[in-house]
Write an enzyme that holds these catalytic residues in place. Structure first.
Site, mmCIF file in Angstrom:
data_model
loop_
_atom_site.group_PDB
_atom_site.id
_atom_site.type_symbol
_atom_site.label_atom_id
_atom_site.label_comp_id
_atom_site.label_asym_id
_atom_site.label_seq_id
_atom_site.Cartn_x
_atom_site.Cartn_y
_atom_site.Cartn_z
ATOM 1 N N ASP A 98 6.331 12.560 -0.108
ATOM 2 C CA ASP A 98 6.350 11.106 -0.236
ATOM 3 C C ASP A 98 7.497 10.579 0.627
ATOM 4 O O ASP A 98 8.645 10.991 0.457
ATOM 5 C CB ASP A 98 6.588 10.740 -1.712
ATOM 6 C CG ASP A 98 5.820 9.514 -2.126
ATOM 7 O OD1 ASP A 98 5.862 8.529 -1.370
ATOM 8 O OD2 ASP A 98 5.199 9.527 -3.197
ATOM 9 N N ASP A 200 5.167 5.471 1.504
ATOM 10 C CA ASP A 200 5.345 4.476 0.449
ATOM 11 C C ASP A 200 5.412 3.053 1.028
ATOM 12 O O ASP A 200 6.152 2.816 1.989
ATOM 13 C CB ASP A 200 6.668 4.805 -0.266
ATOM 14 C CG ASP A 200 6.879 4.007 -1.528
ATOM 15 O OD1 ASP A 200 6.120 4.209 -2.488
ATOM 16 O OD2 ASP A 200 7.823 3.173 -1.564
ATOM 17 N N GLU A 242 0.517 3.777 2.015
ATOM 18 C CA GLU A 242 0.237 2.923 0.853
ATOM 19 C C GLU A 242 0.262 1.475 1.346
ATOM 20 O O GLU A 242 1.308 0.980 1.763
ATOM 21 C CB GLU A 242 1.299 3.135 -0.224
ATOM 22 C CG GLU A 242 0.982 2.357 -1.493
ATOM 23 C CD GLU A 242 2.181 2.171 -2.426
ATOM 24 O OE1 GLU A 242 1.965 1.903 -3.609
ATOM 25 O OE2 GLU A 242 3.341 2.279 -1.965
ATOM 26 N N HIS A 315 0.282 7.338 -9.879
ATOM 27 C CA HIS A 315 1.378 7.206 -10.844
ATOM 28 C C HIS A 315 1.724 5.747 -11.155
ATOM 29 O O HIS A 315 2.596 5.494 -11.972
ATOM 30 C CB HIS A 315 2.612 7.916 -10.282
ATOM 31 C CG HIS A 315 3.081 7.285 -9.015
ATOM 32 N ND1 HIS A 315 2.352 7.326 -7.839
ATOM 33 C CD2 HIS A 315 4.185 6.545 -8.729
ATOM 34 C CE1 HIS A 315 2.985 6.659 -6.900
ATOM 35 N NE2 HIS A 315 4.105 6.173 -7.410
ATOM 36 N N ASP A 316 1.095 4.799 -10.466
ATOM 37 C CA ASP A 316 1.368 3.380 -10.715
ATOM 38 C C ASP A 316 0.237 2.710 -11.492
ATOM 39 O O ASP A 316 0.333 1.513 -11.796
ATOM 40 C CB ASP A 316 1.513 2.623 -9.382
ATOM 41 C CG ASP A 316 2.730 3.061 -8.571
ATOM 42 O OD1 ASP A 316 3.736 3.459 -9.175
ATOM 43 O OD2 ASP A 316 2.658 3.004 -7.327
HETATM 44 C C1 NOJ Z 1 5.216 2.315 -4.486
HETATM 45 C C2 NOJ Z 1 5.341 3.484 -5.393
HETATM 46 O O1 NOJ Z 1 4.074 4.053 -5.571
HETATM 47 C C3 NOJ Z 1 5.964 2.981 -6.667
HETATM 48 O O2 NOJ Z 1 5.953 3.932 -7.694
HETATM 49 C C4 NOJ Z 1 7.369 2.537 -6.347
HETATM 50 O O3 NOJ Z 1 7.945 1.936 -7.484
HETATM 51 C C5 NOJ Z 1 7.382 1.520 -5.215
HETATM 52 N N1 NOJ Z 1 6.525 1.874 -4.135
HETATM 53 C C6 NOJ Z 1 8.763 1.391 -4.659
HETATM 54 O O4 NOJ Z 1 9.096 2.527 -3.926
#
Ligand code: NOJ
Length: 543
Positions: A98, A200, A242, A315-316
């Site tokens: 990541d 990210d 992302e 994970h989000d």
């Molecule tokens: C996206 C990530 O998937 C998330 O978990 C994170 O809080 C934010 N970016 C900030 O890095």
């Protein structure tokens, strides 16, 4: 389209903190992951996307990095990391790291230096602005975690900019000295033998905040081309960005191979459909017709000028079986239906830890049981602005990030076999029923369904490269489509509802003999003009 190794690969995402704890400190770690590589190999996956394991004060569970070239002690050491890379490689599994370079931790030496010494070379690695003449914040940009994106720094009498927590200051990508540092660091990781990067919130690095632009700024694609050339461009690596704001047009800019940027991006259009006006704390029911339109659009538009990633979870996000399926009486059946629907599409599928055993959302009773910074920040911001505690708790149950972050269920022993100590966050109380050991013992489990889907992708090129043709587009409960190339023809039919439903198939499919590739209920030998689907019934057949 030129074939690439990641076209028929399946990626498994590990959130290290919650995967497996080898040393009893309640936090998952690299040795824990190493101990589960045989399990992952048996699932058949090709790649692990490892959420951040770097040194970090863990304000955002590692997405706040204080040293990109060191491992956080709670996760292990660089030796453990090398062992993981080695042992994964022996099993044909690559590790995608990541890459969090929109921001660092406020404990990163660059920021420490920038803050304590305005003349430092690192000062301009971050984004500083004076207060407006009336003393107000430089602009009204909000942080994605709630509140203003500007944090007053007493020491410097200036504001610095942070799109996430105030402990995650944004890097200033307008400074080319920063590029060199980041690219050197990326090359160092490439030299360690990694399989690629998940980038990210990469769509934010072209920001032009004085113009109020954060995502998809004009500077973004030139920056990605520069990064590509300086780092992974001439290596055979998987790169996935992302990109919350991507449309198919934008995704082609990133992933059209001719443009030399990334392998693919994560798009979120299908995810935000259940957020009223883009607000995850205002959940709304899924409209399946809209959902199908969005996914079909992505399948069709990226046809030959880009590449899709396929995911329900990360994970989000909340657990898919709770979100789009039924996590009560139809848990197993609906989890299999969702898996088939996703894995039969065109693109690279991602499985998030626990998805392969049908782990569900968790509903903690009190806000104190939650650990996620986004959840806690928004709870505060929203309740202070008058939203009720009950509303927020319900929204958190539905969409909060901790749904995905409760520890992995390995077996029905204490703490689900995740840790011998006290877990950093409570375990979902349904672990005695839903766990890996039980799944491996049951040949009809969700696990084996995923295993079969991964194997099918390897066996049938039509799943990887075939054309996607939507079916029954106006049906509000059934998601169906065809996949077709010059030799093979697949039909996928999934009932997204808990009702029995009837469908009429189009003439060109009727009467065709077929073999069932995968199903969560029975097999069919011919496609009839009309079919009755049981609740959450799904099947993929080869004509
Ligand atoms: C996206 C990530 O998937 C998330 O978990 C994170 O809080 C934010 N970016 C900030 O890095």
């Amino acid at each position: 389209m030129e074939k690439r190794w990641w076209h028929d690969s399946v990626v498994y995402q590990i959130y290290p903190r919650s995967f497996c704890d080898s040393n009893g400190d309640g936090v998952g770690d690299l040795q824990g992951i190493i101990s589960k590589l045989d399990y992952l190999e048996s699932l058949g996956i090709d790649v692990i996307w490892l959420s951040p394991v770097y040194q970090s004060p863990m304000d955002d569970n590692g997405y706040d990095i204080s040293d990109y070239q060191a491992i956080a002690p709670e996760f292990g050491s660089m030796d453990d990391m090398r062992e993981l890379l080695d042992k994964a490689k022996q099993r044909g599994i690559r590790i995608v790291m990541d890459l969090v370079v929109n921001h660092t931790s406020d404990e990163h030496p660059w920021f420490v230096e920038a803050k304590s010494n305005p003349d430092s070379e690192y000062r301009d690695f971050y984004i500083w602005r004076n207060a407006n003449e009336d003393g107000s914040v430089p602009s009204d940009i909000d942080s994605i975690f709630g509140g203003s994106a500007w944090q007053w720094d007493e020491e410097n009498q200036q504001y610095f900019f942070h799109l996430f927590s105030k402990r995650q200051p944004d890097l200033n990508w307008e400074n080319s000295a920063l590029h060199d540092k980041v690219f050197d660091m990326m090359n160092w990781w490439i030299d360690q033998g990694i399989g690629g990067f998940r980038l990210d919130v990469i769509d934010l690095i072209g920001k032009e905040i004085d113009k109020g632009i954060t995502g998809n700024g004009e500077r973004l694609h030139p920056l990605l081309k520069k990064m590509n050339q300086a780092t992974f461009g001439d290596k055979d690596l998987l790169t996935v960005g992302e990109t919350w704001g991507a449309t198919p047009e934008i995704a082609k800019l990133y992933s059209n191979p001719e443009r030399n940027e990334l392998s693919m991006v994560f798009q979120f259009e299908h995810i935000t459909l259940t957020w009223q006006n883009g607000d995850k704390w205002q959940p709304q029911p899924l409209d399946l017709i809209e959902f199908k339109q969005v996914l079909t659009k992505w399948q069709v538009e990226l046809k030959d000028q880009g590449w899709n990633s396929l995911f329900w979870n990360n994970h989000d996000l909340p657990r898919v079986v709770s979100k789009y399926g039924c996590d009560k009486q139809h848990r197993v059946k609906s989890a299999k239906m969702l898996a088939t629907t996703l894995h039969m599409m065109k693109g690279t599928p991602y499985i998030y830890q626990g998805e392969e055993i049908g782990m569900t959302n968790v509903a903690f009773d009190t806000i104190e049981q939650y650990k996620d910074i986004e959840t806690l920040n928004f709870y505060k911001v929203k309740t202070e602005s008058g939203v009720s505690h009950e509303h927020m708790l319900k929204a958190i149950h539905e969409n909060g990030r901790d749904n995905a972050r409760t520890p992995m269920h390995w077996d029905d022993s204490r703490n689900a076999g995740f840790t011998d100590g006290d877990p950093w966050i409570e375990i979902n109380p349904n672990y005695p029923q839903i766990n890996v050991a039980a799944a491996l013992d049951d040949k009809h489990s969700i696990f084996y369904h995923y295993q079969q889907l991964v194997a099918l992708r390897k066996a049938h090129p039509v799943i990887v490269y075939g054309e996607f043709i939507p079916l029954l587009e106006s049906h509000d409960k059934v998601f169906a489509y065809e996949r077709k190339d010059s030799q093979q023809h697949i039909v996928v039919i999934s009932n997204f509802s808990g009702d029995e439903v009837n469908i009429e198939l189009p003439e060109h499919l009727v009467g065709k003999p077929c073999s069932t590739l995968i199903s969560n209920e029975g097999e069919v030998e011919t496609l009839a003009a009309s079919m009755t689907l049981t609740p959450y019934h799904s099947l993929a057949v080869m004509l």
